[in-house]
Design a protein around this motif. Structure first.
Motif, PDB file in Angstrom:
ATOM      1  N   GLU A 253     -61.674  14.129 -80.716  1.00  0.00           N
ATOM      2  CA  GLU A 253     -60.828  14.601 -81.817  1.00  0.00           C
ATOM      3  C   GLU A 253     -59.922  15.742 -81.400  1.00  0.00           C
ATOM      4  O   GLU A 253     -58.802  15.888 -81.889  1.00  0.00           O
ATOM      5  CB  GLU A 253     -61.730  15.044 -82.983  1.00  0.00           C
ATOM      6  N   PHE A 254     -60.404  16.552 -80.457  1.00  0.00           N
ATOM      7  CA  PHE A 254     -59.638  17.733 -80.056  1.00  0.00           C
ATOM      8  C   PHE A 254     -59.115  17.615 -78.619  1.00  0.00           C
ATOM      9  O   PHE A 254     -58.926  18.606 -77.927  1.00  0.00           O
ATOM     10  CB  PHE A 254     -60.506  18.991 -80.205  1.00  0.00           C
ATOM     11  N   GLY A 255     -58.900  16.395 -78.151  1.00  0.00           N
ATOM     12  CA  GLY A 255     -58.353  16.201 -76.810  1.00  0.00           C
ATOM     13  C   GLY A 255     -59.358  15.559 -75.870  1.00  0.00           C
ATOM     14  O   GLY A 255     -60.432  15.114 -76.277  1.00  0.00           O
ATOM     15  N   HIS A 256     -59.021  15.497 -74.597  1.00  0.00           N
ATOM     16  CA  HIS A 256     -59.868  14.855 -73.611  1.00  0.00           C
ATOM     17  C   HIS A 256     -61.026  15.763 -73.185  1.00  0.00           C
ATOM     18  O   HIS A 256     -60.917  16.994 -73.205  1.00  0.00           O
ATOM     19  CB  HIS A 256     -59.052  14.483 -72.373  1.00  0.00           C
ATOM     20  N   PHE A 257     -62.108  15.120 -72.796  1.00  0.00           N
ATOM     21  CA  PHE A 257     -63.248  15.819 -72.212  1.00  0.00           C
ATOM     22  C   PHE A 257     -63.956  14.847 -71.283  1.00  0.00           C
ATOM     23  O   PHE A 257     -63.641  13.658 -71.231  1.00  0.00           O
ATOM     24  CB  PHE A 257     -64.192  16.329 -73.312  1.00  0.00           C
ATOM     25  N   TRP A 258     -64.922  15.352 -70.518  1.00  0.00           N
ATOM     26  CA  TRP A 258     -65.682  14.529 -69.576  1.00  0.00           C
ATOM     27  C   TRP A 258     -67.126  14.444 -70.037  1.00  0.00           C
ATOM     28  O   TRP A 258     -67.736  15.455 -70.374  1.00  0.00           O
ATOM     29  CB  TRP A 258     -65.611  15.104 -68.168  1.00  0.00           C
ATOM     30  N   ALA A 259     -67.655  13.209 -70.031  1.00  0.00           N
ATOM     31  CA  ALA A 259     -69.045  13.006 -70.459  1.00  0.00           C
ATOM     32  C   ALA A 259     -69.759  12.142 -69.431  1.00  0.00           C
ATOM     33  O   ALA A 259     -69.145  11.349 -68.718  1.00  0.00           O
ATOM     34  CB  ALA A 259     -69.075  12.326 -71.834  1.00  0.00           C
ATOM     35  N   CYS A 260     -71.051  12.283 -69.361  1.00  0.00           N
ATOM     36  CA  CYS A 260     -71.847  11.510 -68.421  1.00  0.00           C
ATOM     37  C   CYS A 260     -71.905  10.043 -68.866  1.00  0.00           C
ATOM     38  O   CYS A 260     -72.146   9.743 -70.039  1.00  0.00           O
ATOM     39  CB  CYS A 260     -73.260  12.081 -68.307  1.00  0.00           C
TER      40      CYS A 260
ATOM     41  N   PRO B 164     -65.362  20.215 -70.163  1.00  0.00           N
ATOM     42  CA  PRO B 164     -63.972  20.196 -70.629  1.00  0.00           C
ATOM     43  C   PRO B 164     -63.062  19.542 -69.590  1.00  0.00           C
ATOM     44  O   PRO B 164     -63.425  19.418 -68.412  1.00  0.00           O
ATOM     45  CB  PRO B 164     -63.639  21.681 -70.800  1.00  0.00           C
ATOM     46  N   ASP B 165     -61.910  19.113 -70.036  1.00  0.00           N
ATOM     47  CA  ASP B 165     -60.926  18.506 -69.145  1.00  0.00           C
ATOM     48  C   ASP B 165     -60.001  19.578 -68.593  1.00  0.00           C
ATOM     49  O   ASP B 165     -59.463  20.400 -69.341  1.00  0.00           O
ATOM     50  CB  ASP B 165     -60.105  17.459 -69.903  1.00  0.00           C
ATOM     51  N   ALA B 166     -59.826  19.562 -67.264  1.00  0.00           N
ATOM     52  CA  ALA B 166     -58.939  20.523 -66.613  1.00  0.00           C
ATOM     53  C   ALA B 166     -57.883  19.743 -65.837  1.00  0.00           C
ATOM     54  O   ALA B 166     -58.091  19.392 -64.671  1.00  0.00           O
ATOM     55  CB  ALA B 166     -59.718  21.445 -65.697  1.00  0.00           C
ATOM     56  N   LYS B 167     -56.774  19.419 -66.491  1.00  0.00           N
ATOM     57  CA  LYS B 167     -55.672  18.689 -65.878  1.00  0.00           C
ATOM     58  C   LYS B 167     -56.136  17.386 -65.234  1.00  0.00           C
ATOM     59  O   LYS B 167     -55.814  17.078 -64.087  1.00  0.00           O
ATOM     60  CB  LYS B 167     -54.949  19.569 -64.855  1.00  0.00           C
ATOM     61  N   GLY B 168     -56.933  16.640 -65.998  1.00  0.00           N
ATOM     62  CA  GLY B 168     -57.358  15.335 -65.534  1.00  0.00           C
ATOM     63  C   GLY B 168     -58.606  15.325 -64.693  1.00  0.00           C
ATOM     64  O   GLY B 168     -59.040  14.270 -64.233  1.00  0.00           O
ATOM     65  N   LYS B 169     -59.223  16.484 -64.486  1.00  0.00           N
ATOM     66  CA  LYS B 169     -60.470  16.568 -63.723  1.00  0.00           C
ATOM     67  C   LYS B 169     -61.496  17.353 -64.535  1.00  0.00           C
ATOM     68  O   LYS B 169     -61.133  18.140 -65.422  1.00  0.00           O
ATOM     69  CB  LYS B 169     -60.225  17.252 -62.379  1.00  0.00           C
TER      70      LYS B 169
ATOM     71  N   SER C 103     -56.193  23.449 -81.171  1.00  0.00           N
ATOM     72  CA  SER C 103     -56.321  22.127 -80.543  1.00  0.00           C
ATOM     73  C   SER C 103     -55.113  21.841 -79.669  1.00  0.00           C
ATOM     74  O   SER C 103     -54.052  22.453 -79.815  1.00  0.00           O
ATOM     75  CB  SER C 103     -56.446  21.048 -81.618  1.00  0.00           C
ATOM     76  N   LYS C 104     -55.292  20.884 -78.747  1.00  0.00           N
ATOM     77  CA  LYS C 104     -54.175  20.468 -77.904  1.00  0.00           C
ATOM     78  C   LYS C 104     -53.144  19.744 -78.757  1.00  0.00           C
ATOM     79  O   LYS C 104     -53.506  18.990 -79.656  1.00  0.00           O
ATOM     80  CB  LYS C 104     -54.666  19.548 -76.787  1.00  0.00           C
TER      81      LYS C 104
END
Length: 676
Positions: free
Chosen positions: A577-584, A597-602, A633-634
């Protein structure tokens, strides 16, 4: 009323119109007017019907063609003479609802060939259409079913392709053979002798009589030293003779791409684009072919030119055996008129035309002739008799080499394949004795297999029966642009980490990654085109195999691009809902709750736990600490501003997803007692 002729490329319109004259209107479909959906597979089991829709460009073109067809007394579909062209003809007939469409093909865009084709129309060849559809369906099924599963396991976007994956495997496996290769040092000997005029010639020691059973190389350096010590030899045999060297076949699609890459530095795509323009201009025959032979009219055209130019022809028209599995639907690539020595619009087209002209004309000329001189010499050292061989070769009649001289690196090496350095062996008499000027030991090392050059991948795939001529340029482009394979400074293909990961994930789990399977599937597509196999049966077989094989992917040892810091499984980029993130990726099956959290695609650094607020979740089944979430939010789109947020959420997420607005006093606003 006029006859509407629909060709595939706008580049043909002017040429075909001029050939047909009054009473004909020529328009172009500009390639495909319909395609499968861009965002889903578009293949629907159990019958595997393909769901087509007009392309963006196709909508406008179909509207124009529909209007023209309504005003025509006759509609002729003259799309390209391959399976893709046959499929485009069917799409046009279906989309335009043509009642009696006629089908013709032009093997060359010349007045003679165009009018000859128009005079003998046929119906659309539906088995060929079904073969094209089967290829399209199989490619979609593999791409849409395997690629997402593979990407999920790796935590990055990976693409599996029915034909591109075997191509990647070929390069990876070869690189591993090279890495595992063990060098063997072995020995030989060479004698140098002098002629009366001061020139020198050489003879090499024949080591075969000294090899033990099972040996391929001589490992005894002392014996080699002994052979090199021979200082007098006797002529045991001598022969003066001639040897002819035949030219290579005219170009097929793959050999044209190969030669244009080697000689002109053209990429496969550029070669095909230039060849398309030459074909449309009526300068060459159709350029998508795996046939090595020209038709009778083409050979006679070249023969007539050669006779007029004073070039010596072969004793009879030359023909070559096609590679196993070749369709041979169209003749080899040749100039439409051999008398046109130079043609094409611009330097690149002209260079490619000249290459095609040279190869085609040379193919029908007489052999190049060499004077070959061979001698067998014997000598002794320390009581051991050694045999030496000397060969010299001199070009006495260039034959076809006068037209296509730089052929030594082309794909179809002819004759004995040798290219010996000048070795001026003199005229000798059996029994004659000669003094040796010097001898030397040759220390040799076995070499690992050679990497495949970019220019050679198409012919290598063709030899293995993988893909078809029209697909090679796209295969090479795909595996390079997706960073599965790279090209080094010398033009050799080398696998990259992604390519190795894909190879290891697929091989042993998916049949389409096996080279034999890929070749057999190509044969099934050919059988569909010939009406000997059924579309649905072939596609259903591949679909069913994937059902079983996808289950095996769970055991694939794929190194994740971004491993989970807790369980090691792949982290996957998600959109929330608030942008991209990374999950297992192990969340559903294994309950791993790691998210970053997402840091420029990583993946970024894990956020510190929220500070305690002193407020507990009011859910009686939870009771965990609430955390206050504040920030912006982004932005949804570039140029827009993100929206501020301020709320409380339960730290028991995802098991507890309670959220509460923040009140004016900064405290969470709980629902009133008894509120639903």
């Amino acid at each position: 009323m006029t006859t509407l002729v629909i060709v595939e490329s706008p580049g043909k319109v002017k040429k075909v119109s001029a050939a047909l004259g009054d009473g004909f209107k020529v328009m172009a479909s500009v390639g495909h007017v319909r395609d499968l959906p861009a965002n889903d597979m578009g293949v629907e089991p159990p019958l595997f019907a393909l769901r087509y829709q007009p392309t963006e460009r196709g909508k406008e073109i179909l509207a124009k063609l529909r209007q023209a067809a309504s005003q025509a007394s006759r509609v002729i579909l003259a799309t390209d003479p391959d399976r893709e062209g046959e499929a485009i003809a069917w799409h046009l007939a279906d989309a335009l609802k043509l009642k009696n469409p006629e089908r013709v093909t032009f093997t060359a865009i010349t007045d003679e060939q165009v009018n000859k084709a128009i005079a003998a129309p046929r119906q659309i060849d539906m088995p060929r259409v079904h073969a094209q559809e089967a290829r399209r369906a199989l490619d979609r099924i593999v791409g849409y079913r395997v690629s997402p599963a593979l990407s999920e396991r790796a935590g990055q976007r990976l693409s599996a392709g029915r034909v591109q994956s075997p191509a990647v495997r070929l390069i990876v496996d070869l690189e591993r053979k090279i890495a595992a290769f063990k060098v063997t040092e072995h020995y030989g000997a060479e004698l140098t002798l002098a002629n009366g005029d001061g020139t020198m010639w050489k003879a090499a020691w024949d080591t075969r009589p000294f090899l033990r059973d099972g040996e391929s190389y001589l490992m005894d350096d002392k014996l080699a030293l002994q052979a090199a010590a021979v200082r007098a030899v006797t002529v045991a045999a001598f022969e003066d003779g001639q040897k002819g060297r035949a030219p290579a076949a005219p170009f097929t699609t793959s050999t044209l791409q190969q030669a244009a890459g080697r000689r002109l530095g053209f990429t496969e795509k550029l070669t095909m684009d230039l060849a398309q323009k030459l074909y449309e201009a009526g300068l060459i025959t159709y350029h998508r072919t795996d046939a090595p032979n020209m038709d009778a009219a083409g050979m006679e055209d070249i023969a007539a030119y050669a006779r007029g130019a004073g070039l010596r022809l072969a004793d009879k028209p030359r023909k070559w055996k096609a590679k196993e599995g070749a369709q041979e639907g169209h003749e080899a690539i040749r100039p439409t008129h051999a008398a046109d020595l130079d043609a094409g619009d611009g330097a690149e087209q002209q260079a490619l035309y000249r290459l095609i002209w040279q190869r085609a004309v040379a193919s029908q000329l007489a052999d190049a002739v060499y004077a070959v001189r061979t001698a067998t010499l014997t000598g002794q050292a320390d009581g051991t008799v050694f045999t030496f061989m000397a060969t010299g070769r001199t070009l006495t009649d260039p034959g076809w080499l006068a037209i296509y001289a730089e052929d030594t690196e082309d794909e179809d090496k002819t004759g004995d394949g040798d290219n010996p350095a000048a070795n001026p062996v003199p005229a000798l008499t059996v029994g004659e004795c000669r003094t040796v000027a010097q001898g030397r030991v040759l220390t040799k090392k076995t070499k690992p297999p050679s990497r495949i050059k970019r220019t050679d991948l198409g012919p290598e795939l063709e030899k293995l029966g993988i893909g078809r001529p029209s697909t090679y340029a796209a295969i090479i482009e795909n595996i390079l642009t997706r960073n599965y394979v790279s090209v080094d400074s010398k033009g050799f293909l080398r696998p990259m980490a992604l390519g190795e990961a894909i190879r290891d994930a697929l091989v042993g789990r998916f049949a389409f990654a096996e080279l034999d399977y890929t070749r057999e599937l190509e044969e099934q597509l050919d059988q569909i085109a010939e009406g000997k196999a059924n579309y649905a049966t072939v596609v259903a077989g591949a679909w069913g195999a994937l059902d079983d094989e996808l289950g095996a992917l769970a055991t694939a040892a794929i190194t994740p691009a971004h491993p989970c810091p807790e369980c090691g499984r792949a982290l996957v980029r998600r959109k929330g809902e608030f942008g991209h993130f990374w999950a297992c990726s192990g969340y559903r099956e294994h309950g791993c709750k790691v998210s970053l959290p997402d840091a420029k695609g990583k993946p970024g650094e894990r956020k510190a736990p929220p500070p305690p607020t002193g407020f507990k979740c009011p859910d009686p089944k939870c009771g965990k600490e609430l955390a206050r979430r504040q920030g912006v939010s982004k932005p949804a789109k570039r140029g827009m501003k993100g929206r501020p947020y301020d709320f409380y959420s339960c730290t028991g997420f995802p098991r507890c997803d309670k959220r509460f607005q923040t009140g004016a006093d900064g405290k969470p606003v709980f629902p009133a007692a008894g509120a639903g």
